[in-house]
Design a protein around this motif. Structure first.
Motif, PDB file in Angstrom:
ATOM      1  N   ALA A 196     -11.058   4.113  -4.997  1.00 35.52           N
ATOM      2  CA  ALA A 196     -10.100   3.035  -5.244  1.00 35.52           C
ATOM      3  C   ALA A 196      -8.715   3.451  -4.777  1.00 35.52           C
ATOM      4  O   ALA A 196      -8.436   4.632  -4.596  1.00 35.52           O
ATOM      5  CB  ALA A 196     -10.056   2.705  -6.725  1.00 35.52           C
ATOM      6  N   ASP A 197      -7.863   2.458  -4.596  1.00 32.48           N
ATOM      7  CA  ASP A 197      -6.444   2.700  -4.393  1.00 32.48           C
ATOM      8  C   ASP A 197      -5.799   2.555  -5.761  1.00 32.48           C
ATOM      9  O   ASP A 197      -5.988   1.547  -6.439  1.00 32.48           O
ATOM     10  CB  ASP A 197      -5.858   1.693  -3.405  1.00 32.48           C
ATOM     11  N   GLU A 198      -5.056   3.583  -6.175  1.00 31.06           N
ATOM     12  CA  GLU A 198      -4.423   3.601  -7.486  1.00 31.06           C
ATOM     13  C   GLU A 198      -2.921   3.404  -7.315  1.00 31.06           C
ATOM     14  O   GLU A 198      -2.309   3.973  -6.414  1.00 31.06           O
ATOM     15  CB  GLU A 198      -4.687   4.938  -8.171  1.00 31.06           C
ATOM     16  N   PHE A 199      -2.343   2.603  -8.212  1.00 28.39           N
ATOM     17  CA  PHE A 199      -0.925   2.279  -8.142  1.00 28.39           C
ATOM     18  C   PHE A 199      -0.254   2.592  -9.472  1.00 28.39           C
ATOM     19  O   PHE A 199      -0.786   2.257 -10.526  1.00 28.39           O
ATOM     20  CB  PHE A 199      -0.729   0.801  -7.802  1.00 28.39           C
ATOM     21  N   ASN A 200       0.919   3.201  -9.402  1.00 31.65           N
ATOM     22  CA  ASN A 200       1.731   3.460 -10.570  1.00 31.65           C
ATOM     23  C   ASN A 200       2.420   2.160 -10.964  1.00 31.65           C
ATOM     24  O   ASN A 200       3.144   1.566 -10.162  1.00 31.65           O
ATOM     25  CB  ASN A 200       2.760   4.554 -10.262  1.00 31.65           C
ATOM     26  N   ALA A 201       2.190   1.704 -12.180  1.00 33.68           N
ATOM     27  CA  ALA A 201       2.682   0.396 -12.623  1.00 33.68           C
ATOM     28  C   ALA A 201       4.199   0.309 -12.609  1.00 33.68           C
ATOM     29  O   ALA A 201       4.768  -0.689 -12.149  1.00 33.68           O
ATOM     30  CB  ALA A 201       2.147   0.089 -14.018  1.00 33.68           C
ATOM     31  N   ALA A 202       4.888   1.330 -13.117  1.00 33.23           N
ATOM     32  CA  ALA A 202       6.352   1.283 -13.172  1.00 33.23           C
ATOM     33  C   ALA A 202       6.950   1.181 -11.774  1.00 33.23           C
ATOM     34  O   ALA A 202       7.895   0.416 -11.543  1.00 33.23           O
ATOM     35  CB  ALA A 202       6.896   2.514 -13.902  1.00 33.23           C
ATOM     36  N   THR A 203       6.378   1.913 -10.827  1.00 34.74           N
ATOM     37  CA  THR A 203       6.868   1.868  -9.447  1.00 34.74           C
ATOM     38  C   THR A 203       6.682   0.480  -8.850  1.00 34.74           C
ATOM     39  O   THR A 203       7.579  -0.046  -8.183  1.00 34.74           O
ATOM     40  CB  THR A 203       6.133   2.923  -8.590  1.00 34.74           C
ATOM     41  N   VAL A 204       5.527  -0.122  -9.089  1.00 30.55           N
ATOM     42  CA  VAL A 204       5.265  -1.462  -8.551  1.00 30.55           C
ATOM     43  C   VAL A 204       6.169  -2.493  -9.222  1.00 30.55           C
ATOM     44  O   VAL A 204       6.723  -3.372  -8.547  1.00 30.55           O
ATOM     45  CB  VAL A 204       3.773  -1.833  -8.677  1.00 30.55           C
ATOM     46  N   ARG A 205       6.350  -2.388 -10.539  1.00 29.64           N
ATOM     47  CA  ARG A 205       7.263  -3.328 -11.215  1.00 29.64           C
ATOM     48  C   ARG A 205       8.685  -3.207 -10.680  1.00 29.64           C
ATOM     49  O   ARG A 205       9.374  -4.210 -10.482  1.00 29.64           O
ATOM     50  CB  ARG A 205       7.233  -3.118 -12.737  1.00 29.64           C
ATOM     51  N   GLU A 206       9.134  -1.983 -10.410  1.00 31.71           N
ATOM     52  CA  GLU A 206      10.467  -1.777  -9.821  1.00 31.71           C
ATOM     53  C   GLU A 206      10.547  -2.424  -8.447  1.00 31.71           C
ATOM     54  O   GLU A 206      11.549  -3.070  -8.113  1.00 31.71           O
ATOM     55  CB  GLU A 206      10.786  -0.284  -9.718  1.00 31.71           C
ATOM     56  N   ALA A 207       9.519  -2.266  -7.627  1.00 26.83           N
ATOM     57  CA  ALA A 207       9.489  -2.888  -6.302  1.00 26.83           C
ATOM     58  C   ALA A 207       9.495  -4.406  -6.416  1.00 26.83           C
ATOM     59  O   ALA A 207      10.133  -5.099  -5.613  1.00 26.83           O
ATOM     60  CB  ALA A 207       8.267  -2.403  -5.518  1.00 26.83           C
ATOM     61  N   MET A 208       8.813  -4.931  -7.421  1.00 27.77           N
ATOM     62  CA  MET A 208       8.787  -6.380  -7.645  1.00 27.77           C
ATOM     63  C   MET A 208      10.181  -6.893  -8.011  1.00 27.77           C
ATOM     64  O   MET A 208      10.605  -7.946  -7.548  1.00 27.77           O
ATOM     65  CB  MET A 208       7.784  -6.727  -8.750  1.00 27.77           C
TER      66      MET A 208
ATOM     67  N   MET B  35       0.823  -1.208   0.000  1.00 26.21           N
ATOM     68  CA  MET B  35       0.000   0.000   0.000  1.00 26.21           C
ATOM     69  C   MET B  35       0.864   1.267   0.000  1.00 26.21           C
ATOM     70  O   MET B  35       0.358   2.335  -0.310  1.00 26.21           O
ATOM     71  CB  MET B  35      -0.937  -0.006   1.204  1.00 26.21           C
ATOM     72  N   GLU B  36       2.152   1.134   0.321  1.00 25.77           N
ATOM     73  CA  GLU B  36       3.005   2.322   0.334  1.00 25.77           C
ATOM     74  C   GLU B  36       3.157   2.934  -1.050  1.00 25.77           C
ATOM     75  O   GLU B  36       3.552   4.090  -1.179  1.00 25.77           O
ATOM     76  CB  GLU B  36       4.376   1.997   0.928  1.00 25.77           C
ATOM     77  N   HIS B  37       2.839   2.194  -2.097  1.00 24.26           N
ATOM     78  CA  HIS B  37       2.969   2.699  -3.462  1.00 24.26           C
ATOM     79  C   HIS B  37       1.647   3.227  -4.008  1.00 24.26           C
ATOM     80  O   HIS B  37       1.594   3.664  -5.155  1.00 24.26           O
ATOM     81  CB  HIS B  37       3.487   1.590  -4.387  1.00 24.26           C
ATOM     82  N   GLY B  38       0.581   3.190  -3.209  1.00 27.27           N
ATOM     83  CA  GLY B  38      -0.737   3.584  -3.690  1.00 27.27           C
ATOM     84  C   GLY B  38      -1.164   4.955  -3.223  1.00 27.27           C
ATOM     85  O   GLY B  38      -0.581   5.539  -2.320  1.00 27.27           O
ATOM     86  N   ARG B  39      -2.200   5.443  -3.880  1.00 24.46           N
ATOM     87  CA  ARG B  39      -2.843   6.698  -3.471  1.00 24.46           C
ATOM     88  C   ARG B  39      -4.335   6.544  -3.723  1.00 24.46           C
ATOM     89  O   ARG B  39      -4.747   5.735  -4.556  1.00 24.46           O
ATOM     90  CB  ARG B  39      -2.285   7.883  -4.248  1.00 24.46           C
ATOM     91  N   GLU B  40      -5.138   7.315  -3.026  1.00 27.99           N
ATOM     92  CA  GLU B  40      -6.584   7.225  -3.220  1.00 27.99           C
ATOM     93  C   GLU B  40      -6.977   7.908  -4.520  1.00 27.99           C
ATOM     94  O   GLU B  40      -6.437   8.958  -4.879  1.00 27.99           O
ATOM     95  CB  GLU B  40      -7.330   7.870  -2.051  1.00 27.99           C
ATOM     96  N   ALA B  41      -7.912   7.287  -5.219  1.00 27.22           N
ATOM     97  CA  ALA B  41      -8.455   7.856  -6.451  1.00 27.22           C
ATOM     98  C   ALA B  41      -9.968   7.738  -6.397  1.00 27.22           C
ATOM     99  O   ALA B  41     -10.500   6.751  -5.895  1.00 27.22           O
ATOM    100  CB  ALA B  41      -7.917   7.114  -7.673  1.00 27.22           C
ATOM    101  N   ASN B  42     -10.647   8.760  -6.884  1.00 25.39           N
ATOM    102  CA  ASN B  42     -12.104   8.777  -6.919  1.00 25.39           C
ATOM    103  C   ASN B  42     -12.556   9.040  -8.352  1.00 25.39           C
ATOM    104  O   ASN B  42     -11.982   9.881  -9.048  1.00 25.39           O
ATOM    105  CB  ASN B  42     -12.648   9.872  -6.000  1.00 25.39           C
ATOM    106  N   PHE B  43     -13.581   8.295  -8.781  1.00 30.03           N
ATOM    107  CA  PHE B  43     -14.099   8.423 -10.130  1.00 30.03           C
ATOM    108  C   PHE B  43     -15.607   8.617 -10.067  1.00 30.03           C
ATOM    109  O   PHE B  43     -16.307   7.860  -9.395  1.00 30.03           O
ATOM    110  CB  PHE B  43     -13.787   7.168 -10.957  1.00 30.03           C
ATOM    111  N   ALA B  44     -16.090   9.609 -10.791  1.00 34.49           N
ATOM    112  CA  ALA B  44     -17.529   9.834 -10.896  1.00 34.49           C
ATOM    113  C   ALA B  44     -18.128   8.777 -11.817  1.00 34.49           C
ATOM    114  O   ALA B  44     -17.451   8.223 -12.690  1.00 34.49           O
ATOM    115  CB  ALA B  44     -17.794  11.225 -11.470  1.00 34.49           C
ATOM    116  N   GLU B  45     -19.398   8.492 -11.604  1.00 35.24           N
ATOM    117  CA  GLU B  45     -20.116   7.559 -12.488  1.00 35.24           C
ATOM    118  C   GLU B  45     -19.921   7.971 -13.943  1.00 35.24           C
ATOM    119  O   GLU B  45     -20.019   9.148 -14.289  1.00 35.24           O
ATOM    120  CB  GLU B  45     -21.602   7.586 -12.124  1.00 35.24           C
ATOM    121  N   GLY B  46     -19.604   7.004 -14.791  1.00 31.63           N
ATOM    122  CA  GLY B  46     -19.423   7.263 -16.212  1.00 31.63           C
ATOM    123  C   GLY B  46     -18.002   7.616 -16.625  1.00 31.63           C
ATOM    124  O   GLY B  46     -17.724   7.726 -17.817  1.00 31.63           O
ATOM    125  N   THR B  47     -17.108   7.783 -15.664  1.00 34.85           N
ATOM    126  CA  THR B  47     -15.713   8.100 -15.992  1.00 34.85           C
ATOM    127  C   THR B  47     -15.020   6.886 -16.599  1.00 34.85           C
ATOM    128  O   THR B  47     -15.104   5.784 -16.057  1.00 34.85           O
ATOM    129  CB  THR B  47     -14.939   8.535 -14.726  1.00 34.85           C
TER     130      THR B  47
END
Length: 133
Positions: free
Chosen positions: A79-91, A1-13
């Motif tokens: 939702a919790d949003e994660f940057n893919a490149a950051t997570v791949r680097e951590a992996m 979760m240290e690589h995530g941030r909160e994201a909010n999306f309106a209906e239809g986004t």
């Protein structure tokens, strides 16, 4: 979760579009996200509905990192949003973490593949297509 941030999306986004760069992914906290795919000569076809605790997006893990479908917030979504490149680097930096994430995404893929297979069987059975393909 240290690589995530909160994201909010309106209906239809639209979260992402099939064929675009898969540079992030989400874990739904509340609300519903639909996955759809393009169907030539028709509107988008619903693939799956995802709710709380579910992964939205797996294409970020598999080269060439482009979305294989599209996603839209069916309801307001947190939702919790994660940057893919950051997570791949951590992996890469932590093989145990990498294996855990890789196994998790693989299990999500296997489940969705089986769900899609069953929906296709139901669809063709309803339309008299079984045995005629």
């Amino acid at each position: 979760m240290e690589h995530g941030r909160e994201a909010n999306f309106a209906e239809g986004t639209r979260l992402f579009e099939e064929g675009s760069v898969a540079d992030r992914f989400w874990i739904v906290r509340s609300g519903t996200v639909t996955l759809d795919m393009r169907v030539p000569g028709s509107g988008p076809a619903l693939v799956e509905r995802l709710g709380p605790g579910e992964l939205v997006g797996w294409s970020w893990l598999i080269r060439p990192y482009t979305w294989h479908n599209s996603a839209e917030a069916e309801t307001p979504v947190r939702a919790d949003e994660f940057n893919a490149a950051t997570v791949r680097e951590a992996m890469d930096a932590d093989p145990a973490f990498g294996a855990l994430i890789g196994n998790w995404v693989t299990s999500v893929l296997a489940y969705r593949l089986q769900s899609t297979r069953l929906r296709l069987l139901d669809h063709y059975a309803l339309h008299g297509g079984i045995g005629t393909v």
